[in-house]
Structures are given as structure tokens and as C-alpha cells.
Scaffold this motif. Sequence first.
Motif, short mmCIF file in Angstrom:
data_model
loop_
_atom_site.label_atom_id
_atom_site.label_comp_id
_atom_site.label_asym_id
_atom_site.label_seq_id
_atom_site.Cartn_x
_atom_site.Cartn_y
_atom_site.Cartn_z
N ALA A 76 0.84 -1.20 0.00
CA ALA A 76 0.00 0.00 0.00
C ALA A 76 0.87 1.25 0.00
O ALA A 76 0.54 2.26 -0.63
N GLY B 42 1.92 2.18 -3.39
CA GLY B 42 0.87 2.95 -4.07
C GLY B 42 0.86 4.40 -3.65
O GLY B 42 0.62 5.30 -4.46
N LEU C 12 -6.92 4.55 0.56
CA LEU C 12 -6.71 3.72 -0.63
C LEU C 12 -7.85 3.89 -1.63
O LEU C 12 -7.62 4.05 -2.84
N MET D 152 -4.42 0.57 -6.41
CA MET D 152 -4.92 1.06 -5.12
C MET D 152 -6.20 0.34 -4.73
O MET D 152 -6.40 -0.04 -3.56
#
Length: 386
Positions: free
Chosen positions: A17, A20, A81, A173
Motif C-alpha cells: 500500500a 501505491g 486507498l 490502489m
Amino acid sequence: MMPLRTPWVLILLLWGAGLGAAAQYGKVSVIFDLLPMAYPDAGAAVGWIVSLVGFVGIVFGVVAGLVVARFRYRRALLVSLWVGAAVSVVQALLPPLPWMLASRVVEGASHLGLVVAAPTLIAQLSADKDRGLTLTLWGTFFGVAFGLLAFAGRPLALNFGLPALFLAHGAYMALFALILSAKLRALPAEDAPPELSVREMLRSHLTIYRSPFLSAPAIGWLFYTFSFVSILTVLPPYIAADSRAFVMTAMPLTSIAVSMTVGVGLLRVFSAVRVVELGFALSALAMVWLWLVPGGPPACLFLAASMGLMQGASFAAVPQLNQTPSAQAQANGAMAQMGNIGNTLGTPVMAFALVSGGYSVLPMLAGGAFVLGLIMHLLLGKIRRR
């Protein structure tokens, strides 16, 4: 209660994550020269497409720490996200410039949520013996993401157009939001969530930067980011042409490799702050070497290795100095704020100094920043011991 075992799959997902989040910066940086084709009448305003994410971090970094602590870390991570995914889909439409700029402001908020929530979760989920390793891994997210984008993201945009890169990032994402929503469980509340009043947000800046525990990782991070990005930007012309490509490719890789090996080993013996201080001291010595041997490849690689010690140890210092999740979120928010200030100021200040004074200014300015970072950590350590 601290976990006895580290959930490595979950740690890697949180790091993913983070990749991203770094790509929210990098996806635009690697195609910056292509943006005028999409916005031919924008002129210098195109630069804001890159810099607005950092500007949001400068203004709202500390506030993000409060917001994430208030809404709790799992929720803040997942919302960030999903917002990041949605923004990338909108950007794939290549909307008019004002809307593109507005999307980058929203993306800046999403980025802050991720870089505050993810390391706080990693610190809380890691077993004590593994926390140095997991947070050092987290500290590589920017370098790894930029490398991947240069390797695969730019060719994707060149072959299939800018929307393809934005859509790929949005899908990435969304995928991590789906996976983490199933894998990540909310941590038990260990302290009362902070208020979100304007007064509290303003007061939090004073609270953080007056505390030698909350502010120390961020203050050191300011001097690290000021130097790292600016050196990688302005140094290449001073390296011999036949070794320039190798050195500039090897420097970030060396920094990451040293961080994950030597840095992790040192964290098992010394406190994170001591490892950061060692990194600053060795980096200052590397600048003396670069002053004596301008652009020397061994000196450049020694500098990268020295800065690698600061990379992961700075994040590892956050939970070592701050025990509760909300305090860690505040410290991570301050790191985001100081890191954005360092990234924003470093390159233009260094470039202006080089134009004014020539190469000799580079080792003096960067070396001075490393010495100041070391001095600030020593002073804050002295205050903590009182």
C-alpha cells in the motif's frame, strides 16, 4: 499487548500500500515531460501537477496525524486507498487543468492518510524483535516505487498513453483496498482519540515540535530529505560521463540495500536514534570525500550507503520514542510534514547555490545539512535524558 509473532504477509501488504502512496508522487514525476502534450496551454502551471501533493503534506502533515488517530488506523488506511483509486480514475480522463489540480489536492490528502496510518499499523503489528526490520522495509517504499515506475510506468504511458498509467495506479490502489479490508483487523483502542477542533489542530503543532520525543524523527527527516533528493538531482553532471549512468542507478539501490542489511543489523544492537546519528556523521564525511574528489564514484556510493542508515532507522525511531499509537501517528504526521518541506526546498536551494558558487557549494551545503541533522538529534537526545 505487543504481538509475539509478526504477521509478515500483512506487513508486506501494508508495504505494498505504501508503494501505491509513493506512486501518487512518482506517477506524475516520471511523465512530467509528457504532460505538456495533454495540457499544451498550461505553461508553467503544469509544475503544480507535481508539487501540489507535497504542498498538501507541508500544510496538513501534522493534522493528518490527528485525523488518522481520531478515525483509527485501519479505517483511515482503507479510505485513503479508495480515495486514491477514485482520483486516479478521474485523472485517467485527463480533465481540464483546474480539475486535474483539484484532484491532486485530494490525492495529497489520500497520500497523507496512507503514510501516517501504514507505518503506525506496521509498528503495532510487529513483534518487538522484528520492528526494526519491518519499519526499515517501510522506509524503502519511496525508492522502490520510483524505480518500478521508471522501469514499467513510463513505458506504459509511452506505449498506451497517459490514461493507461493513471488507470493502472487506480486499479493497484483498489486491489490493495480490497485485500487489506479482508486481511486487516482493527487494532484495539489503546488511548482516547484526539479532538479535531481547529484549536486542537493548531495546538498539536506546538505539542509535537516542543516534544523531543514526538519531533526527533521528523527533525532528522527534514535534513535527510533536503539532502537526498537534491543530491541525486544536481550531482550527475559532475560525475564522469562513462560512469554516470551506473553511479546514478547504483546510488538509490545501494541506499536501500544498506538500509535493509547493515541498518537492520545495527538496529538489533543500538537504538534507532544512534543509527540515524551514525548515518548523519558518515554522510558528512562522505561530503568531505566528494569535496576532495568531485563526482568520484566510490565517494558517491559511500554517501548513498551512509544515507541508507538514516532511511529505515528514522521510521524505527518513531515507536522507540513514542509508545502509544496516537503518539506514533502524530510523529509520523510530523515526518510527512518535514519530509515534504525537505523535498520541496532541497533541489531549488541546491540548484541556486550551485549556479551562484559552483561545485564546491554542493559538499558544503549538503555536508552542513548532515552536520545540522546530527547536532539536532544530539541536542534532542540531551533534552530527553533530562
